[in-house]
Enzyme design. Sequence first.
Site, PDB file in Angstrom:
ATOM      1  N   CYS A 138      -1.599   1.063  -0.903  1.00  0.00           N
ATOM      2  CA  CYS A 138      -0.593   1.346   0.115  1.00  0.00           C
ATOM      3  C   CYS A 138      -1.305   1.784   1.379  1.00  0.00           C
ATOM      4  CB  CYS A 138       0.362   2.439  -0.362  1.00  0.00           C
ATOM      5  SG  CYS A 138       1.590   2.916   0.896  1.00  0.00           S
ATOM      6  N   CYS A 143       1.075  -3.578   4.229  1.00  0.00           N
ATOM      7  CA  CYS A 143       1.523  -3.342   2.859  1.00  0.00           C
ATOM      8  C   CYS A 143       0.730  -4.170   1.855  1.00  0.00           C
ATOM      9  CB  CYS A 143       3.018  -3.667   2.754  1.00  0.00           C
ATOM     10  SG  CYS A 143       3.702  -3.465   1.110  1.00  0.00           S
TER      11      CYS A 143
END
Length: 242
Positions: A85, A201
Amino acid sequence: MRFEAVKRQTSYGEAIGILMLDTFCPFIQGDVGNAASFHYPVRFKRIDGLTVERIFAHDLGFVEKMIAGARELEREGVKAITGDCGFMAIYQKEVKESVNIPVFLSSLLQIPFIKTGLPDDAKIGIITANSKSLTADVFKKIGVADDPVVIFGLENSNHFKEAVFDEIGFLDSDRIREEVVGIAKKLTAGHPAIRSILLECSMLPPYGKAVQQAVNLPVYDYLTMIDHVYSSVAKKRFDDVM
């Protein structure tokens, strides 16, 4: 050739260790969380309790768990540590200081490298899971200036939101691809100075090719960073043959 065992190490050859969020979402090939995304073995370590909601809230209460996970991966023999992440940038400093191997937790760490190859007035378009959470504080945590970036988030994209935010347990990759490509087109149409795209992402690398075809720009993502790191810790041998 002589080989020696390493205490407390139960498997070998996994050069890259990946710290994972505690999520409920399928990781398709191309996602950082899918081992088939890599042409080399990787080792995963989930940080229990570190949910999407908590990482978007910049919950610093998980620093010690991140450090513990990194140290465990180091003991297990990995040569470098990354994450799944981009918002793990908030733990970058503390984690890198806690181990003796390289740490690259966030895809955003590529920004200085990307910027170096662009004209001074160029911009980097960032497609992120959540633009509301990608604040200046996140960039400051990794010592990266946010002035050359234009940010657009997927938090209002229905199919991505259902899969990632709502964690409904499945995703429609075709529809998410359409959402990501649509955002890339809006970014470049609205900001002609954008000369490169960065997909923040870890779920977005599967759509990088479609983005590149749509906007005809270099596209960076988590896999470009991890592959680069791997190439530095597991060098390829070249025989002295003409």
